[in-house]
Design a protein around this motif. Sequence first.
Motif, PDB file in Angstrom:
ATOM      1  N   GLN A 192      -9.415  -1.043   8.514  1.00 32.18           N
ATOM      2  CA  GLN A 192      -8.312  -1.023   7.544  1.00 32.18           C
ATOM      3  C   GLN A 192      -8.752  -1.772   6.282  1.00 32.18           C
ATOM      4  O   GLN A 192      -9.518  -2.728   6.373  1.00 32.18           O
ATOM      5  N   PHE A 193      -8.306  -1.296   5.126  1.00 28.17           N
ATOM      6  CA  PHE A 193      -8.499  -2.093   3.915  1.00 28.17           C
ATOM      7  C   PHE A 193      -7.633  -3.351   4.067  1.00 28.17           C
ATOM      8  O   PHE A 193      -6.764  -3.430   4.952  1.00 28.17           O
ATOM      9  N   GLU A 194      -7.855  -4.323   3.216  1.00 34.73           N
ATOM     10  CA  GLU A 194      -7.160  -5.603   3.340  1.00 34.73           C
ATOM     11  C   GLU A 194      -5.700  -5.466   2.908  1.00 34.73           C
ATOM     12  O   GLU A 194      -5.333  -4.538   2.183  1.00 34.73           O
ATOM     13  N   THR A 195      -4.893  -6.436   3.298  1.00 29.08           N
ATOM     14  CA  THR A 195      -3.514  -6.483   2.801  1.00 29.08           C
ATOM     15  C   THR A 195      -3.527  -7.175   1.434  1.00 29.08           C
ATOM     16  O   THR A 195      -4.441  -7.961   1.144  1.00 29.08           O
ATOM     17  N   LYS A 245      -2.155   3.008  -3.657  1.00 32.30           N
ATOM     18  CA  LYS A 245      -2.782   2.861  -2.345  1.00 32.30           C
ATOM     19  C   LYS A 245      -4.300   2.985  -2.480  1.00 32.30           C
ATOM     20  O   LYS A 245      -4.787   3.653  -3.385  1.00 32.30           O
ATOM     21  N   LEU A 246      -5.026   2.366  -1.527  1.00 29.16           N
ATOM     22  CA  LEU A 246      -6.487   2.490  -1.520  1.00 29.16           C
ATOM     23  C   LEU A 246      -6.880   3.667  -0.629  1.00 29.16           C
ATOM     24  O   LEU A 246      -6.207   3.969   0.337  1.00 29.16           O
ATOM     25  N   SER A 247      -7.988   4.314  -0.985  1.00 30.64           N
ATOM     26  CA  SER A 247      -8.464   5.405  -0.132  1.00 30.64           C
ATOM     27  C   SER A 247      -9.975   5.505  -0.197  1.00 30.64           C
ATOM     28  O   SER A 247     -10.614   5.098  -1.172  1.00 30.64           O
TER      29      SER A 247
END
Length: 273
Positions: A192-195, A245-247
Motif C-alpha cells: 500500500q502507498f503511505e497514509t 489518489k496515488l496510483s
Amino acid sequence: MKYDYDYVKLSADYIKSIVHEEPEIGIILGSGLGKFAESIENPIEIKYEDIPNFLVSTVASHAGKLIFGRAGGKNIVCMAGRFHYYEGYEFEQLVLPIRLFKLLGVKKTIITNAAGAVNTDYNVGDIMIIKDHLKLTGASPLRGENDDRFGQRFFDVTDMYTKELRNIALECAKESPLTFHEGVYMFFTGPQFETPAEIRAARILGADAVGMSTVTEALTAAHCGMPLLALSVMTNMAAGVLPQKLSDEEVGIAAAKIADNFGNYVRDVISKL
Ligand code: HPA
C-alpha cells in the motif's frame, strides 16, 4: 546460515560460466526505469529464473533479468527488475542481489528507484541523490548468523551512500537538464502507498522522499564494503500532498517521461565513477 557465501557462490559460478568479462559497475533499475537497459551495448541477458539459488521478480513493471554489457565505456551488470519485501520475500533473502554483485567482482553499485516526494520543494520528475535513509519498520536483511566472508557482524553505515560517489553524481547533475536534490529516503514496506498521516510523520522525521525498495540493498552493500550511489526519481508527490489518489499508473507515466534524460545521466555517471 541460509543466504551465505556458499549459497550465493552457486549463482555466481553459473553466471561466470556464461559471462567471461568481469563487471566493474552493478546497477539496479527501479520501477519504470528499465529503459536504460535497452541502451546497454553488447548485451548478454540471463533470466533470473535460470540462475540457481536466485530469486524471481513478481512485479509487472520489472523485467526479471540480469544484463551484462557495456555502458559509459565500462563493463556493467544491470538488474532489470528487483526484489521487494512486499512481494513476500523475507528481509534475509533481499541480501542476494548485492551479494551476487560482490561475488561477480562488481566494484561500485548504482541503485535507482521510483519514489514519492515528501519534500514540497521537490517536483515530479526531479531526481534525489540519496544521502541517508530512515527505516523504522521491518527487520534488517543482515539479521541472523553473520558470514564474515562478506562483512562483520556489526558494521558502520554512516557512509553507506558513499560521499565520493555522491560528489561525482552532483558534478554530473550540472550537465543534465533534470533537476537534482540531495536528500533522505524513508523506507515503507508497502505494497500500500503511505497514509497522509504517515507522510506528515515522515516529513517531521526528516524524510524528503518515500519508497518501498533500496534500503535492503544499501544495507547489504554497506555490510560487504561496496561503494554505493542511490538515485530516486520523484514519480509522484507523496500521499496527502496533493488532493488526488496515488496510483502505479502515475508512477509509470512520470518515470517514462524522464527515462531518456535519466538514462543519459546514469551513463555519464558510470563513465566518471
Ligand atoms: N510511496 C512509496 N513508494 C513509491 C511511491 C510512493 O509515493 N512512489 C513510487 N514508489
